[in-house]
Structure formats: C-alpha cells, structure tokens
Design an enzyme around this catalytic site. Structure first.
Site, PDB file in Angstrom:
ATOM      1  N   ASP A   1      21.508  61.251  54.244  1.00 12.41           N
ATOM      2  CA  ASP A   1      22.355  62.028  53.333  1.00 12.41           C
ATOM      3  C   ASP A   1      21.437  62.787  52.377  1.00 12.41           C
ATOM      4  OD1 ASP A   1      24.368  63.112  51.855  1.00 12.41           O
ATOM      5  OD2 ASP A   1      25.121  61.211  51.049  1.00 12.41           O
ATOM      6  N   ALA A   2      20.948  63.930  52.863  1.00 11.65           N
ATOM      7  CA  ALA A   2      19.937  64.701  52.135  1.00 11.65           C
ATOM      8  C   ALA A   2      20.470  66.006  51.567  1.00 11.65           C
ATOM      9  CB  ALA A   2      18.753  64.991  53.062  1.00 11.65           C
ATOM     10  N   LYS A   3      21.598  66.477  52.099  1.00 10.38           N
ATOM     11  CA  LYS A   3      22.245  67.712  51.637  1.00 10.38           C
ATOM     12  C   LYS A   3      21.258  68.873  51.542  1.00 10.38           C
ATOM     13  CE  LYS A   3      25.869  65.202  49.165  1.00 10.38           C
ATOM     14  NZ  LYS A   3      25.361  63.812  49.351  1.00 10.38           N
ATOM     15  N   ARG A   4      20.508  69.054  52.620  1.00  8.81           N
ATOM     16  CA  ARG A   4      19.529  70.135  52.672  1.00  8.81           C
ATOM     17  C   ARG A   4      20.212  71.443  53.099  1.00  8.81           C
ATOM     18  NH1 ARG A   4      16.983  66.397  50.337  1.00  8.81           N
ATOM     19  NH2 ARG A   4      14.794  65.972  50.779  1.00  8.81           N
TER      20      ARG A   4
END
EC number: 4.1.1.23
Length: 272
Positions: free
Chosen positions: A91-94
């Site tokens: 869950d890095a939301k890149r």
C-alpha cells in the site's frame, strides 16, 4: 498470484479478508520492543495467527518508511515471510511520470516481490501504465476512498453530471484488464459501491474502512459482490490492536475469525 488463484483461495477459506499490516511502535505490545526487530516480530505473530482466515495482506509502506532503513528492512522481511498462497499488497499509493513509475514498480515488484501495489491515478495513464507492464502483478487504483477529504474532489460533477471517481473508473478500465487491475473503494461509501459496480462489474475491489472507520461489511457484500466474489475487505486496527498484551496474537486471531465467519455467511447468502 493471478485472479483464478485468488478466487480459489477465497472459496477455499470462505473469506475475502485482507489484513492491513500497519505496525506502530507506539501501539505494538511493549514486550516486543526488546526484540531486535520489533516490527517484524509483531507482523510475524499477526501473520501466523490470521493466516487461516486471510487471503491477502496489505502493509502500508508509510509505517515502515518512517523508521528509516530499519523499517524498510522490516517491510522486506515481512513480504518475504508471507506465503505465496496470499496476495501481497504494497500500500504505497505511488504514481508519477513514466520513468519514475517504472522504478517504483521495480522497487515493489522486483526488489520487494509484492504481488500488487496501490497507485494514485491523478497524473493519468502514463503514470499508471508502467506498473501494468509487469506480468503477473496487480495495480490497485484509488477510485473512491473512505477518508472524509475524498469529498473534496472525488464526487465533483462535470456539466453532464458525471462524478470524478466515475470518470476515473470509465477511463482507467481501458488501461488494464480484470486480471491486472483492481480498485480501491471505501466501505464508508456504502451504497456508492453499487454505482461503482455499474461501471466495473467484473473487477476486484479492495475495500478499506470496515470496522474502526465505521464501514458495514453487510453493505459491502450487498452492493459489491460479483460472480467471482470480487472483493478484498481490509481490516487493520481492529485486528492488529485487539489486545496490547502478550495475548495480542490470539486476540488478533479471534477478530480475524469473526470477520471470516461474517464473510462466509455473506458468501453463502449470495451463493458464492
């Protein structure tokens, strides 16, 4: 993990539970602070105790990056410890311009060996496409999130009445397929999930917001379940911090089991 393997695990475990691995040194049981790597020690117990009931795990990378190099090492060990039978979600939301997105994808898919990564769509197709080029990996695109600030932009309507999250769904589904593209849709949006399903009936949805954030598992199943179940419902705090004592693992197992039982009931109710 491909789609058929994920669906098989859901049906085998009678669960679509995703456990969010978001450890905070201020919240994990104090006796673990004596460990060389307290974060990994905590995660290891949580994984061991919940594996019977979960089909996916989702470490939020911020909880690890905030700790510097040692946190990144904890994240790496956590992803390595997770078995191949579960979906490993970073869950890095890149999301950035092409070359940068390619390097982000390599970092999480090749170095950390995650199966999936959350991606922000705001910069458009060329910021998402590099993630979709990795065979056997998943992009989980932010669509309709559970935070209150989502109202600032995601429900904005154009002159035809189309909301921004709807436009994201319509346009982005042409970038990938049901085999490599999922969407984040918050449980606190309830019946809005039905609007999402009108646009993307067959894609998997990653659904945060059940439990601590007030979302209803019953509503998620009612509005979001499709023929292949199509749901991964995430729980973090409700499982991780069910107890702050030495029994935290057993307490986490109990909470995960409760959610699994609810999920099993919904699967039976909707004939899945």
């Amino acid at each position: 993990m491909n789609k058929s393997q994920l669906v098989e695990q859901i049906r085998q475990k009678q669960s679509y539970l995703c456990v969010g691995l978001d450890p905070s040194l201020e919240k994990i049981p104090s006796h673990l602070l004596k460990e060389k790597d307290p974060v990994f020690a905590f995660n290891k117990v949580i994984i061991d105790e919940t594996l019977d009931f979960a089909v996916a795990y989702k470490p939020n990378t911020a909880f690890y990056e905030a700790l510097g190099p040692s946190g990144w090492e904890s994240l790496e060990k956590t992803l390595e410890y997770l078995p191949s039978s579960v979906l490993k979600i970073a869950d890095a939301k890149r999301g950035d311009i092409g070359n940068t997105s390619t390097l982000y994808a390599k970092a999480f898919f090749e170095t950390l060996k995650a199966d999936a990564i959350t991606v922000a769509p705001y910069m458009g197709k060329d910021s998402v496409a590099p993630f979709l080029e990795f065979e056997g990996k998943w992009v989980i695109l932010l669509a309709l999130t559970s935070n209150t600030g989502s109202l600032d932009f995601q429900l904005f309507q154009d002159t035809s009445g189309t909301q921004l999250f709807e436009e994201v769904l319509k346009k982005s589904q042409t970038w990938g397929t049901v085999d490599n593209l999922m969407y984040v849709v918050g449980a606190t949006r309830g019946e809005k999930i039905a609007d999402v399903r009108k646009i993307i009936p067959d894609h998997f949805l990653l659904v945060p917001g059940v439990g601590a954030q007030g979302g209803s598992l019953q509503d998620v199943a009612k509005y979001g379940m499709n023929d292949n179940v199509g749901l991964l419902v995430n729980s973090s705090r409700g499982i991780l911090y069910a107890s702050s004592g030495v029994d935290f693992g057993k307490a986490a197992r109990n909470e995960a089991h409760k959610l699994q039982e609810e999920m099993e009931q919904s699967l039976q109710e909707y004939g899945r």
